[in-house]
Design an enzyme around this catalytic site. Sequence first.
Site: not given
Length: 567
Positions: A21, A23, A25, A29, A98, A203, A257, A329-330
């Site tokens: 992160d 910035n 929040d 990002d 992606d 994907d 994929e 990530h899966d």
Amino acid sequence: MELFDFRRMSFYQIWIRSFADGNGDGIGDLYGVYDKLDYIASLGVDGIWFSPIYPSPNADYGYDISNYRDIHPDYGTLEDFRRVLDRAHALGLRVIMDLVINHTSDEHPWFLESRKSRDNPYSDYYIWRDPKWKGESRLPPNNWYSQFEGLAWEYCPERAQYYLHVFAKKQPDLNMDNPRVREEVKGIMRFWLDMGVDGFREDVITYISKHPQLPDGIPFLPVINGQPYYKDGPNLLTYLREFRAVAKEYGALQIGEAPMTPVGTALTYLTGEDRVLDMMIQFDHMTADCFLTEYLHHPFSLRKLKRAFSRWQNALAGKAWNALYLENHDHPRVISRYGSEEFRRESGTALAAAYLFQRGTPFIYQGQELGMTNIRLGSIEEYQDVATINTYHSFRRRQSEEKRLRHVHIASRDSARTPMQWDASENAGFSPVRPWFAVNPNYREINAEAEEADPQSILSFYRRCLRLRKESDTLLWGEYREYFPLHRHLYVYERSRGSERILIVCSFSKTEQTWQLPGGYAWEGCSPVLCNYPGEPTLGRLRPYEAQVLRWDGAAGEGAKRDHERE
Ligand code: GLC
Ligand code: CA
């Protein structure tokens, strides 16, 4: 334009929301990414794959895109992206995006138009069908299930029709049979390629061509009911050829994929004059502790893992090129699945040696290089992932809450989506404020800063492996051969080229193991090149999860023998 040599490369995958992160929040990002580019380059990788960073209502965290030509405001702007791209290129890192074109978000302007009527310019952009009627009751057009959320059809009163969604309700499938949709895809590809990106990870690309009749599936296992009719469909190769032509103009890389694609089918996309993909993200080796999906868990089987590894190594040899990965990530974190949290450092490094030296291009997922592990949250309300939440509510409903939560701990994709653990400070150094998603409480021990300072850390080991791979023609190009395939605790494979042979020996056992060299080998002339324990390894002996990389140079050996005979 000619494609760059991706076979020498390795990639780092960024799932931006949890990476860094910049910035303040609480959400990762592009400012955070920019600041960490030197770290990424320092690993010894050559490229970055960005999971989606486009505008998205985040029903499936970026895999539901509402605008293909912009950046999600949470992550920055197109200008910020260009800065990251330029800096990455300056550091020698390629960047791939992606490309999610099986479906869009239901908030994409195409869908908002499409759903309004049966005769507007976008009405055929998606897969619409009339209901089936059984007396007075309205039924969906067929019995398919979605992979994330109940039935694969959602009714839309404005059109008095159903639309197909193979994933979540908020992810309507595009109608790729419509030539205008394919032109849109090509336009999107050009948009990013013109900006300078180097290729795409595509994907669920093997889902984009559906069987024209959309026939009923066999309702044996709901999540895959219908899959034979939407996977590897009749026009898939034709459509992929069209996209390939665009990629070729730019010399762009295409990685597809392909869930549940057997290796024989994979070869049709990866080989031949007009091969349509350069590499494939296949799933075979991701089911060594489950059937089809992580939610149907069984104890880890090294033999199952090895079979999958060798199946792909052997089938692709001399014909096509493998994409190598253990995490993304899966999937839950690999140490918690195939390794041991108790022997975290040892098993994390052994797993690295088990895949990084195979023939192919390695992918490393953020946090994998630190040995991050699964998170175990106290209630389903704390989870974020649509697949996790729906599975929890629809599956094994008769079991106790505790048991069902235990399945989530084992299987959830959210374990790969906790904030990256940069240091031991508050929020793991990911953000100065409370992050959007839970930080794994083990961040005080497991974090990048601590591992930087430790030559024995998983992070240091990844760096050594990637360097070794890049410096060795045998590890890059050599032949692959597996030994002792039935062994329950050891994975032993050879890479050979000319007179050089390298054995990679990995123990998956919590106790010490002894082993003997395969036939045709002798200890004489063996030089250890890498070990995941400090000091010199003991030949023929492996401590818990020990990994050794051993080298024989036949030419040197024979030369020495001849010299000896002459004397
Ligand atoms: C792919 C993505 C996954 C996503 C799904 C639907 O499998 O990797 O994250 O949920 O496609 O887009
Ligand atoms: Ca932020």
